[in-house]
Design a protein around this motif. Structure first.
Motif, PDB file in Angstrom:
ATOM      1  N   PHE A  75      -1.424  -6.423   0.889  1.00  9.21           N
ATOM      2  CA  PHE A  75      -1.286  -5.528   2.034  1.00  9.21           C
ATOM      3  C   PHE A  75      -2.030  -6.139   3.217  1.00  9.21           C
ATOM      4  CE2 PHE A  75      -1.395  -2.361  -1.597  1.00  9.21           C
ATOM      5  CZ  PHE A  75      -0.015  -2.323  -1.705  1.00  9.21           C
ATOM      6  N   GLU A 103      -6.176   0.607  -3.372  1.00  9.99           N
ATOM      7  CA  GLU A 103      -5.067   1.418  -2.845  1.00  9.99           C
ATOM      8  C   GLU A 103      -4.253   2.109  -3.951  1.00  9.99           C
ATOM      9  OE1 GLU A 103      -4.802   1.996   0.262  1.00  9.99           O
ATOM     10  OE2 GLU A 103      -2.868   3.028   0.351  1.00  9.99           O
ATOM     11  N   GLY A 104      -3.795   1.324  -4.914  1.00  7.79           N
ATOM     12  CA  GLY A 104      -2.974   1.886  -5.985  1.00  7.79           C
ATOM     13  C   GLY A 104      -3.757   2.844  -6.861  1.00  7.79           C
ATOM     14  N   CYS A 115       2.477  -0.771  -6.737  1.00  7.79           N
ATOM     15  CA  CYS A 115       1.141  -0.213  -6.963  1.00  7.79           C
ATOM     16  C   CYS A 115       1.209   1.282  -7.236  1.00  7.79           C
ATOM     17  CB  CYS A 115       0.238  -0.468  -5.759  1.00  7.79           C
ATOM     18  SG  CYS A 115      -0.408  -2.134  -5.725  1.00  7.79           S
ATOM     19  N   GLY A 116       2.427   1.816  -7.338  1.00  5.41           N
ATOM     20  CA  GLY A 116       2.577   3.221  -7.688  1.00  5.41           C
ATOM     21  C   GLY A 116       2.576   4.166  -6.505  1.00  5.41           C
ATOM     22  N   LEU A 117       2.711   3.632  -5.286  1.00  2.00           N
ATOM     23  CA  LEU A 117       2.774   4.511  -4.122  1.00  2.00           C
ATOM     24  C   LEU A 117       4.192   5.078  -3.998  1.00  2.00           C
ATOM     25  CD1 LEU A 117       0.094   3.122  -3.530  1.00  2.00           C
ATOM     26  CD2 LEU A 117       0.741   3.023  -1.120  1.00  2.00           C
ATOM     27  N   LEU A 122      -4.895  -1.735 -12.155  1.00  5.95           N
ATOM     28  CA  LEU A 122      -4.048  -0.587 -12.477  1.00  5.95           C
ATOM     29  C   LEU A 122      -3.965  -0.365 -13.981  1.00  5.95           C
ATOM     30  CD1 LEU A 122      -1.200  -1.359  -9.913  1.00  5.95           C
ATOM     31  CD2 LEU A 122      -2.871   0.489  -9.761  1.00  5.95           C
ATOM     32  N   GLN A 145       5.904  -6.177   1.531  1.00  4.09           N
ATOM     33  CA  GLN A 145       4.913  -5.128   1.703  1.00  4.09           C
ATOM     34  C   GLN A 145       5.390  -3.828   1.052  1.00  4.09           C
ATOM     35  OE1 GLN A 145       1.714  -5.463   3.590  1.00  4.09           O
ATOM     36  NE2 GLN A 145       2.305  -7.490   2.874  1.00  4.09           N
ATOM     37  N   ASN A 189      -7.057  -3.604  -0.946  1.00  7.04           N
ATOM     38  CA  ASN A 189      -5.820  -3.982  -1.619  1.00  7.04           C
ATOM     39  C   ASN A 189      -5.842  -3.530  -3.069  1.00  7.04           C
ATOM     40  OD1 ASN A 189      -3.460  -5.934  -0.682  1.00  7.04           O
ATOM     41  ND2 ASN A 189      -5.201  -6.222   0.708  1.00  7.04           N
ATOM     42  N   ILE A 209      -4.676   6.116  -4.153  1.00  8.05           N
ATOM     43  CA  ILE A 209      -3.505   6.818  -3.620  1.00  8.05           C
ATOM     44  C   ILE A 209      -2.458   7.030  -4.719  1.00  8.05           C
ATOM     45  CG2 ILE A 209      -1.707   6.780  -1.861  1.00  8.05           C
ATOM     46  CD1 ILE A 209      -4.629   7.041  -0.882  1.00  8.05           C
ATOM     47  N   GLY A 210      -2.161   5.965  -5.468  1.00  7.46           N
ATOM     48  CA  GLY A 210      -1.127   6.084  -6.486  1.00  7.46           C
ATOM     49  C   GLY A 210      -1.589   6.914  -7.676  1.00  7.46           C
ATOM     50  N   GLN A 262       3.990   7.698   0.892  1.00  7.87           N
ATOM     51  CA  GLN A 262       2.647   7.085   0.876  1.00  7.87           C
ATOM     52  C   GLN A 262       2.707   5.650   1.373  1.00  7.87           C
ATOM     53  OE1 GLN A 262       1.774   7.706  -3.264  1.00  7.87           O
ATOM     54  NE2 GLN A 262       0.486   9.497  -2.862  1.00  7.87           N
ATOM     55  N   LYS A 285      -4.681   8.699  -7.918  1.00  3.44           N
ATOM     56  CA  LYS A 285      -5.602   9.804  -7.621  1.00  3.44           C
ATOM     57  C   LYS A 285      -6.956   9.649  -8.312  1.00  3.44           C
ATOM     58  CE  LYS A 285      -2.345  12.159  -5.395  1.00  3.44           C
ATOM     59  NZ  LYS A 285      -1.968  11.052  -4.543  1.00  3.44           N
ATOM     60  N   CYS A 335       7.113   3.677 -13.274  1.00  5.64           N
ATOM     61  CA  CYS A 335       6.672   2.556 -12.435  1.00  5.64           C
ATOM     62  C   CYS A 335       5.173   2.326 -12.594  1.00  5.64           C
ATOM     63  CB  CYS A 335       7.020   2.857 -10.982  1.00  5.64           C
ATOM     64  SG  CYS A 335       6.260   1.762  -9.802  1.00  5.64           S
ATOM     65  N   ARG A 336       4.427   3.419 -12.743  1.00  9.98           N
ATOM     66  CA  ARG A 336       2.964   3.298 -12.836  1.00  9.98           C
ATOM     67  C   ARG A 336       2.501   2.788 -14.205  1.00  9.98           C
ATOM     68  NH1 ARG A 336       1.799   8.801  -9.281  1.00  9.98           N
ATOM     69  NH2 ARG A 336       2.228   7.793  -7.290  1.00  9.98           N
ATOM     70  N   ARG A 345      -5.339  -6.951  -8.226  1.00 10.66           N
ATOM     71  CA  ARG A 345      -4.693  -5.693  -7.820  1.00 10.66           C
ATOM     72  C   ARG A 345      -3.852  -5.133  -8.961  1.00 10.66           C
ATOM     73  NH1 ARG A 345      -0.727  -5.800  -2.641  1.00 10.66           N
ATOM     74  NH2 ARG A 345       0.493  -7.134  -4.032  1.00 10.66           N
ATOM     75  N   GLN A 380       0.997  -1.183  10.085  1.00 11.67           N
ATOM     76  CA  GLN A 380       1.341  -2.528  10.532  1.00 11.67           C
ATOM     77  C   GLN A 380       2.331  -2.484  11.692  1.00 11.67           C
ATOM     78  OE1 GLN A 380       2.023  -5.496   7.365  1.00 11.67           O
ATOM     79  NE2 GLN A 380       1.320  -3.955   5.919  1.00 11.67           N
ATOM     80  N   ILE A 424       0.796   1.834   4.389  1.00 14.65           N
ATOM     81  CA  ILE A 424       0.988   0.383   4.440  1.00 14.65           C
ATOM     82  C   ILE A 424       1.891  -0.043   5.605  1.00 14.65           C
ATOM     83  CG2 ILE A 424       1.749  -1.640   3.131  1.00 14.65           C
ATOM     84  CD1 ILE A 424      -0.663  -0.158   1.895  1.00 14.65           C
TER      85      ILE A 424
END
Ligand SMILES: Nc1ncnc2c1ncn2[C@@H]1O[C@H](COP(=O)(O)OP(=O)(O)O)[C@@H](O)[C@H]1O
Ligand SMILES: [Mg+2]
Lengths: 256, 231
Positions: free
Chosen positions: A96, A107-108, B136-138, A160, B129, A104, A111-112, B142, A114, A83-84, A156, B151, B147
Motif C-alpha cells: 500500500f 491494515e488487514g 488482506c481481507g478488506l 494474517l 493496490q 501495511n 480493518i479486515g 474499506q 477487527k 478470502c480471509r 503482510r 492515493q 487505500i
C-alpha cells in the motif's frame, strides 16, 4: 496425506470465450509446501486468484478448513470470509503506497479482521521480525528496494496467519542477486510449518524446498508428485519438454 | 494612468474579495461532493449511471459557463415564483440572492470538471493496490476509503487547483446577474470618472493576488501529502 486443509474441485474459469482453467482439482495438506510450475499463460496466476477470490470463478467448489463454498454463486459475505482464510504474496509486491511498512502489515489485521490496534501492532512487528524488516517499520514502500518490499509483502501475508499462503512468482521482479535471499526466507517459512502454494520458475527451489510439484499447462494440471519424481522421471510428454527447456536454459544437472 | 484612481479602484475591488472567494469556494466544495461519486460511477462503469454521466459531463464541458449562467437565470426568472407558490413557500425571484444563480452554474461546471480530474487520478492508482487490499481481507468500501481514495486525492490536487482558479476568475461573470464581485466593484467605482483602465488594472492585480495565494495553499497541501508519503 491426512489433514487436508484446502480442497478444490472442478475449478472452471473463462475470460470471455477463452477458457483459462478447465476443471482443476487440488488438495493441499496442512504444513505442505506445493510448487506450481508451468509455462507463461497456463493459468497459474488465475488459479491463485480464484483461490483467494480475487477472481470470480465460473464453477467449482472450494473448501478451506471448515468452510465450503460453491465458487460461482458465492455471496459477498461468504466470499469475504473465505478470502480471509488465505493470504497472497504478489509478483510486484503491491505494498500500500499510502501506508508505512508497519501500517501495511496492520491494515488487514485491524480493518479486515477487527483485531485491536495494539495487538495488531505486536503481531505485525513479530512478522516483520521474521522477515528481517522490523528496523524499517516506519519507512515508506517507496524508500525500499525490491527485495525489501517483497519481505514486507511476505510479512503482510504472514501476519494474517492464513490457512494457506499463496505466493505468485515472489522473486520474478527482483534483481538476480536478491532472488536467493527471498527464496531462502520462503524455504525457512516452509520448514517452520507454513502451508504454502507457490508459483515459481525457480526450479532448484521447487526441487529442494517443496514437498510436491504440480505442473500445469493450458489450464489443466498435467502431472504432480514429489519433486524427485516429477523432475527425475516425468511421465507426461509436456512435463518432459517443459523441464528439458528449463534445464537447457538454466544451469543443468543441478538436481539430477 | 492616475495612481490615486487606481488606489481607490483597488479599495473598491478589495472590498469584494470575500464574496468572490465564496462564490468560487462553495461551488468548488459542491463540485468535489458531486464530482467524486460521479468519477467513481464512471471509472467503475456502473451500468446506466456511467453512460448518463458521460453524456452529462460532455454536455457541460461543451457549454460556455456564461451560457449556462444565463440559462439558469432565465429559467429561474420564469419559473421560480410559480414553483415557490405551488410549494407554499414565501420566497420570490425578486428577493432571490443572485449569487445563488451564479453559484449554481459554477457548481455544475465544477462538478463536471472535477469528475474528470478524479477519474484521471483514479486511473493512476495501480490495479495491484486493489488486489492487495482485497487479499488482506478488506471489503470493497474499506479498500476504497483506506487505500484507494487516500492515493487519489493528493494526485488530484494540481488539477484541482487549476479548477479553483478558473472558478475564481469565472466569478466575474456574476455581474451578468447583478452579483458584485471584485471586477464589478472596481469598475462601478470608476463609473463616474470613466477611469476604466485603472479599474481593470486594479481588478487584475486583485485576481492575480487571490490566485497566487490559492496556488500557494494548494502547494502546501501537496507538500503535506508528499511528506506523508516519503517521511
Ligand atoms: N483479467 C484477464 N482478462 C482476460 N484474460 C486474462 C486475464 N487474466 C489472465 N488472462 C488470460 O488467462 C490466461 C492465463 O493467465 P495467467 O493465469 O496469468 O497465466 P500464468 O500466471 O500461468 O502466466 C492467459 O492467456 C491470460 O492472457
Ligand atoms: Mg502469472
Amino acid at each position: 496425506m491426512s489433514d487436508i486443509i484446502l480442497e478444490l474441485r472442478g475449478l472452471e474459469k473463462s475470460f470471455g470465450k477463452r477458457s483459462v482453467l478447465k476443471g482443476v482439482d487440488l488438495r493441499i495438506a496442512k504444513g505442505e509446501t506445493v510448487a506450481l510450475l508451468g509455462p507463461s499463460g497456463s493459468g497459474k496466476t488465475t488459479l491463485l486468484r480464484c483461490l483467494n477470490l480475487l477472481e470470480h470463478a465460473d464453477g467449482g467448489t472450494l473448501r478451506i478448513e471448515s468452510q465450503s463454498l460453491e465458487l460461482h454463486r458465492a455471496g459477498k459475505k461468504e466470499s469475504l470470509q473465505m478470502c480471509r482464510r488465505t493470504a497472497m504474496v504478489f509478483q510486484h509486491y503491491d505494498l500500500f503506497l499510502n501506508k508505512t511498512v508497519l501500517q501495511n502489515v496492520t491494515e488487514g489485521l485491524v480493518i479486515g479482521r477487527k483485531i485491536p490496534a495494539k495487538e495488531a501492532a505486536q503481531t505485525a512487528m513479530d512478522a516483520l521480525e521474521k522477515v528481517g524488516m522490523a528496523d524499517r517499520a516506519n519507512s515508506r514502500p517507496q524508500q525500499l528496494s525490491g527485495g525489501q518490499q517483497q519481505r514486507v509483502g511476505i510479512a503482510r501475508a504472514l501476519a494474517l496467519n492464513p490457512a494457506v499462503l499463496l505466493l505468485d512468482e515472489p522473486t520474478s521482479s527482483l534483481d538476480p542477486e536478491r532472488v536467493q535471499e527471498i527464496l531462502d526466507l520462503i524455504a525457512v517459512l516452509a520448514k517452520s510449518g507454513a502451508t504454502m502454494l507457490i508459483v515459481t520458475h525457480e526450479m532448484a527451489f521447487a526441487y529442494e524446498a517443496s514437498d510436491r510439484v504440480i505442473f500445469m499447462d493450458e489450464g489443466e494440471i498435467v502431472e504432480q508428485g514429489p519433486p524427485r519424481e516429477v523432475f527425475g522421471n516425468p511421465q507426461q510428454e509436456r512435463t518432459k519438454q517443459f523441464i528439458t527447456r528449463f534445464l537447457n536454459n538454466k544451469s543443468p544437472g543441478y538436481f539430477i | 494612468m492616475d495612481l490615486s484612481y487606481l488606489w481607490s479602484a483597488l479599495q473598491a475591488g478589495a472590498g469584494k474579495i470575500l464574496p468572490t472567494v465564496v462564490l468560487a469556494l462553495v461551488p468548488f466544495g459542491i463540485g468535489v461532493l458531486l464530482g467524486l461519486p460521479a468519477a467513481l460511477g464512471r471509472y467503475f462503469r456502473v451500468p446506466v449511471l456511467k453512460q448518463t454521466l458521460d453524456v452529462l459531463v460532455s454536455l457541460i464541458k461543451g457549454i460556455p459557463v456564461l451560457l449556462m449562467l444565463m440559462a439558469f437565470y432565465v429559467i429561474s426568472s420564469q419559473s421560480f415564483d410559480s414553483v415557490m407558490q405551488s410549494l407554499g413557500l414565501p420566497f420570490s425571484f425578486r428577493g432571490l440572492p443572485k449569487g445563488l444563480i451564479a453559484g449554481a452554474a459554477l457548481a455544475v461546471y465544477a462538478a463536471a470538471a472535477l469528475s474528470e480530474v478524479f477519474r484521471g487520478a483514479l486511473a493512476s492508482v495501480p490495479k495491484g493496490q486493489y488486489d492487495a487490499a482485497y487479499a488482506c481481507g478488506l471489503s470493497k468500501s474499506q479498500a476504497m476509503r483506506r487505500i484507494i481514495l487516500p492515493q487519489v486525492l493528493p494526485v488530484s490536487l494540481p488539477m484541482g487547483c487549476n479548477i479553483m482558479i478558473a472558478l475564481i476568475k469565472s466569478a466575474a461573470l456574476g455581474s451578468l446577474v447583478s452579483f458584485i464581485d471584485v471586477m464589478n466593484a472596481a469598475v462601478n467605482s470608476m463609473a463616474a470618472s470613466y477611469r476604466f483602465l485603472e479599474a481593470y488594472i486594479a481588478a487584475a492585480l486583485i485576481y492575480w493576488g487571490i490566485c497566487v495565494i490559492t496556488e500557494q495553499l494548494f502547494k502546501l497541501l501537496e507538500h503535506h501529502f508528499a511528506r506523508r508519503r516519503t517521511a
